[in-house]
Write an enzyme that holds these catalytic residues in place. Structure first.
Site, mmCIF file in Angstrom:
data_model
loop_
_atom_site.group_PDB
_atom_site.id
_atom_site.type_symbol
_atom_site.label_atom_id
_atom_site.label_comp_id
_atom_site.label_asym_id
_atom_site.label_seq_id
_atom_site.Cartn_x
_atom_site.Cartn_y
_atom_site.Cartn_z
ATOM 1 N N THR A 49 0.826 -1.203 0.000
ATOM 2 C CA THR A 49 0.000 0.000 0.000
ATOM 3 C C THR A 49 0.861 1.253 0.000
ATOM 4 O OG1 THR A 49 -1.689 -1.214 1.232
ATOM 5 C CG2 THR A 49 -1.896 1.176 1.195
ATOM 6 N N TYR A 137 3.848 -11.883 5.884
ATOM 7 C CA TYR A 137 2.736 -11.545 4.993
ATOM 8 C C TYR A 137 2.703 -12.612 3.918
ATOM 9 C CZ TYR A 137 -0.127 -8.433 2.001
ATOM 10 O OH TYR A 137 -1.120 -7.880 1.230
ATOM 11 N N LYS A 165 -0.038 -12.337 8.768
ATOM 12 C CA LYS A 165 -1.097 -11.796 7.926
ATOM 13 C C LYS A 165 -1.316 -12.749 6.765
ATOM 14 C CE LYS A 165 -2.545 -7.972 4.946
ATOM 15 N NZ LYS A 165 -2.197 -6.679 4.336
#
Length: 311
Positions: A49, A137, A165
């Site tokens: 992001t 992640y 995550k």
């Protein structure tokens, strides 16, 4: 020493840019203060992001050193420290650790599409090289490497891992990880198309590692509360269903095109996307602005930009 435990909303923050394309550190300050005031538990800077793959090494170092000075102790500051190979990742981790980071989130190095056993070794080797709290992640859509729960559970035995995550579509994988009760915070991506938020939280997940918190931080804090009592599941249901239009919008273009374009349009410090990414097309942006008004986020957060007034 007990391990760090993160629960609630873990927001993957955008990287704000100035008009000349440089990193906007006053913008960072504004966004970090806002996130903290809205109940965000932790932020990740320089994740996907944050357009990390388009930042230079010097910019990555500067973001760590400058934003770490903005910590108040109320919210954990994590940084994306994945490099393009094992040694580069270790270098980023050591720099983050020496310059004020609370932790780092790691993915498999992109593009090389390494097999699972090689990626498992990578996560173990980089963890041995630092005492910084780490998160994994697991994001095969981005990096094309995927980890089975057996790999993950072996990695989570390493004392430095504190966050997981998951960004697959496999509810069964989340269940297997939670059933094993590793000493990590199990979180999920907030993409409604992946469909992980409801099952992760209902099975005992600790929160969400999300992108939509960039535009709706208090709302994400609500749906990211662990289900420790029956009333939380009820408030979750109402909040989650109401927020679905914005969750879908956040993922309507490649991350972070939709969310960053919308942030700029409502008046938050965001700046332009770094090329070759392009801003959301006008029709798509208007859709996002309509959702902001329908959910009354503009009233809640005091936004009154010209773009919002035109809707």
């Amino acid at each position: 020493m007990s391990k760090m435990k993160i629960e609630g909303s873990f927001v993957a923050l955008i990287t704000p840019f100035n008009q000349d394309g440089s990193v906007d550190f006053e913008g960072f300050r504004t966004l970090l203060q806002w996130q903290e005031s809205q109940g965000t538990s932790a932020v990740l800077m320089m994740g996907s992001t944050g357009e990390v793959s388009m930042l230079s090494q010097a910019e990555r170092h500067q973001i760590i050193t400058e934003t770490a000075k903005m910590k108040t102790g109320k919210m954990k500051f994590f940084y994306g420290c994945t490099g393009n190979n094992t040694e580069t990742t270790i270098d980023y981790l050591r720099f983050a650790n020496a310059n004020g980071a609370d932790g780092a989130i790691l993915a498999a190095p992109a593009y090389i599409c390494a097999p699972e056993d090689a990626i498992e070794d990578y996560f173990m080797e980089v963890a041995d090289a630092t005492d910084l709290p780490l998160g994994i992640y697991n994001n095969p859509p981005r990096v094309k490497s995927d980890l089975h729960w057996d790999n993950l559970l072996r990695i989570f035995k390493h004392p430095n891992y504190v966050v997981h995550k998951e960004s697959t579509t496999r509810v069964g994988q989340v269940a297997q990880v939670l059933a094993a009760r590793p000493d990590v915070s199990v979180m999920c991506c907030d993409s409604p198309n992946l469909g992980l938020v409801v099952p992760t939280m209902s099975l005992g997940g600790h929160g969400t590692a999300n992108m939509t918190g960039n535009i709706a931080p208090a709302e994400l804090a609500t749906i990211s509360k662990p289900w420790n009592t029956p009333d939380v599941s009820t408030s979750f249901r109402d909040s989650y269903l109401g927020l679905l239009p914005m969750l879908h919008y956040s993922y309507s273009a490649i991350n972070p095109v939709a969310i960053k374009s919308l942030m700029k349009a409502v008046g938050l410090p965001a700046g332009e996307l770094r090329k070759p990414l392009k801003a959301m097309a006008p029709d798509g942006l208007k859709k996002g602005l309509r959702i902001v008004k329908e959910l009354e986020l503009d009233k809640q957060y005091g936004w009154s930009s010209p773009e919002l007034k035109s809707i």
